[in-house]
Design a protein around this motif. Sequence first.
Motif, short mmCIF file in Angstrom:
data_model
loop_
_atom_site.label_atom_id
_atom_site.label_comp_id
_atom_site.label_asym_id
_atom_site.label_seq_id
_atom_site.Cartn_x
_atom_site.Cartn_y
_atom_site.Cartn_z
N ARG A 35 0.86 -1.19 0.00
CA ARG A 35 0.00 0.00 0.00
C ARG A 35 0.89 1.23 0.00
O ARG A 35 0.64 2.19 -0.71
N GLU B 130 0.14 -7.31 -3.62
CA GLU B 130 -1.19 -6.76 -3.30
C GLU B 130 -1.91 -6.29 -4.55
O GLU B 130 -1.31 -6.18 -5.62
N HIS C 191 -6.44 -10.55 -3.66
CA HIS C 191 -5.45 -9.46 -3.51
C HIS C 191 -4.37 -9.54 -4.58
O HIS C 191 -3.19 -9.36 -4.31
N ASP D 243 -6.40 -14.76 2.24
CA ASP D 243 -7.48 -13.96 2.84
C ASP D 243 -8.34 -13.29 1.78
O ASP D 243 -7.93 -13.14 0.63
N GLU D 244 -9.51 -12.92 2.19
CA GLU D 244 -10.41 -12.04 1.44
C GLU D 244 -10.42 -12.33 -0.07
O GLU D 244 -10.07 -11.48 -0.87
N TRP E 241 -3.53 -17.10 5.92
CA TRP E 241 -4.50 -16.39 6.77
C TRP E 241 -5.63 -17.34 7.13
O TRP E 241 -5.84 -18.35 6.43
N TRP F 124 -6.32 -13.89 12.11
CA TRP F 124 -6.39 -12.41 12.08
C TRP F 124 -7.78 -11.87 12.36
O TRP F 124 -7.92 -10.81 12.92
N TYR G 183 -3.50 -5.22 15.54
CA TYR G 183 -3.51 -4.45 14.30
C TYR G 183 -2.98 -3.04 14.55
O TYR G 183 -3.71 -2.16 15.01
N TYR H 115 -4.49 0.38 13.41
CA TYR H 115 -5.63 1.01 14.08
C TYR H 115 -5.15 2.18 14.94
O TYR H 115 -3.99 2.24 15.33
N ILE I 171 -6.77 3.87 9.35
CA ILE I 171 -7.84 3.08 8.73
C ILE I 171 -9.07 2.97 9.61
O ILE I 171 -10.16 2.66 9.14
N TRP J 181 -0.45 -2.77 8.43
CA TRP J 181 -0.92 -2.47 7.08
C TRP J 181 -0.77 -0.98 6.85
O TRP J 181 -0.94 -0.19 7.77
N GLU K 181 -2.21 1.30 4.39
CA GLU K 181 -3.09 2.07 3.50
C GLU K 181 -2.92 3.57 3.71
O GLU K 181 -2.82 4.34 2.76
C1 TNX Z 1 -7.55 -6.80 6.26
S1 TNX Z 1 -5.59 -8.76 7.56
C2 TNX Z 1 -6.58 -7.24 5.38
C3 TNX Z 1 -5.65 -6.28 4.77
C4 TNX Z 1 -5.98 -4.86 5.14
C5 TNX Z 1 -6.34 -4.80 6.62
C6 TNX Z 1 -6.61 -3.40 7.12
C7 TNX Z 1 -5.79 -9.35 6.17
C8 TNX Z 1 -5.38 -10.70 6.00
N1 TNX Z 1 -6.33 -8.59 5.18
O1 TNX Z 1 -5.62 -6.46 3.38
O2 TNX Z 1 -4.88 -4.06 4.87
O3 TNX Z 1 -7.49 -5.57 6.83
O4 TNX Z 1 -6.71 -3.38 8.52
#
Ligand code: TNX
Length: 565
Positions: A170, A199, A280, A343-344, A399, A416, A441, A444, A457, A491, A493
């Motif tokens: 980021r 990313e 990602h 993740d995500e 993750w 996480w 984190y 934060y 964030i 992180w 951002e």
């Molecule tokens: C979640 S923690 C994410 C990151 C973001 C973060 C912001 C994780 C495995 N994925 O891509 O930067 O939240 O707090």
Amino acid sequence: MKKILSLFGAMFMVLACCEAPEISIIPQPRQVEAQRGCVKVAGLPVNISQSREMDTRVEWLGGELAARLSLVTGKPSALAEEGAGICFVQNASLPAENYVLTVDSKRKSIDIQASDYNGLFNGVQTLLQLLPPEVYGDKACPGVKWVAPAVTIEDGPRFSYRGMHLDPCRHFWSVEETKRYIDVMAMHKLNRMHWHLTEDQGWRIEIKKYPKLTEIGSMRKSTIIGALNENLEYEKEHGHMREDNIPYGGFYTQEQARDIVDYAWKRGITIIPEIDLPGHMLGALAAYPELGCTGGPYEVWTRWGVSEDVLCPGKEAMFTFLEDVFTELMDMFPSEYMHIGGDECPKTAWEKCPACQKRIKALGLKTDAKATKEQRLQNYVTSRLQHFIAQHGRKIIGWDEILEGELEPGATVMSWRGAEGGIAAANAGFDAIMTPNTYCYFDYYQSDKPELEPLSIGGCLPLEKVYSFNPVEGIPEEAWGHILGAQANLWTEYISTPAYLEYMLLPRLDALSEVQWCDPATKDYNAFLTRTEKMFKAYDVLGYTYSRVAFGVPGMPGAEGGSYQ
Ligand code: TNX
């Protein structure tokens, strides 16, 4: 009476001559036995003859210590083969990473015993903290009293995995900035750096077989500015997010990555690289659109959040790509663990993609109460990577999403989304690393008054909350062995300068180090705060930016109105 008083006075003088700085160490050692007196360190030789065989890095460490003492005291200390001084002594009976530090005022000597390199390194870190903070400086301070207090310290860590994460995607951190980050981790006896190298917003590591990853994937044309909420309002009104329209990028060459690995290794730290997959991945997709479900075109993302465009596991070429990337990665990073992200990863693209659906059918994947067929397709990706990496003698970390559906034995789960993932993993017999966003984190806010802090964030993670974290909470005692340790994530951002990065890290890293190192029964927040204030003196000497909000002073020094953006 007068005579007695003057005798006392004389005794006091003798003691005062040898009065050493107060003992204040982070992370707090297991056992500290202070004695009377002290040892002068200016001009002391560093004798490594009883530990040289232990590890190829010992000579470097001894040389560094001698050079540092020479520099700050103004009196030359040199490596010596025999005699008293500061002695590194191999003692095979000590557990891994433990050390015994003896500052002996009678023998005028300092011994550091350890069975392995990390133990020695940890002992040296403690010795430095016993000395005046000017020891961390880059100039001679002959006016400072260069003495170490007489003491015996027996010490060792609670957890074997003591990590800190860094996101160079980021926002990008140069080699020098990354080394400064590693330095402050080493000071706190951490031993793993999780390096999040890829990313949506940028691919940051050179892969020779795929040059476009860095030619195209490392650059974004713009970055969103302002807070997420505020931007959503703006987007509603303008149909797009507020952006700065300034191209942004950066990457590490393989040579630079190796340099960082070596730098960290000398400081007892293993770098664990992460290639975040299959989500990602916009950095890679912008460079090689054929790796996605639609074939693109894709762009390196300019905003934060979770993209629906991800890698396409319907295509065999995608697996070839990942195997090639990990082959080069394993060559650069000797770490036992490779982080594969996980993740995500939204499944919307896969649901619509004929190649993904064909693969799902061919594998016989079915939606059931536990997981959808697309989730099981992610399990398939994880499993193939896990096997490939295992063939090279390494293991995977992912993750906690990798637990959803099916996970093969041997994987390590990084928890996480709270501690739940780690608890579930340990109960199911997997190793886990605890990095819950509830305690770890560091992106934060550090206080409940965000208006006084630089824009971040969101969230709220004060120092005391970090300090209160117990990585095995909620886990039955018989599964504690599966908790390898803890890590905090940073992180970036909203973190775009080194000063801001350090501000978010310090002093929460101090609290984290005690979570990772100390027996919870011995932890004491008020005592920790007192020690943290002493640590600030070292940060001042080193020029690190840190937060004083836990001491009632909000805002980042140098940032206008406390707000960075
Ligand atoms: C979640 S923690 C994410 C990151 C973001 C973060 C912001 C994780 C495995 N994925 O891509 O930067 O939240 O707090």
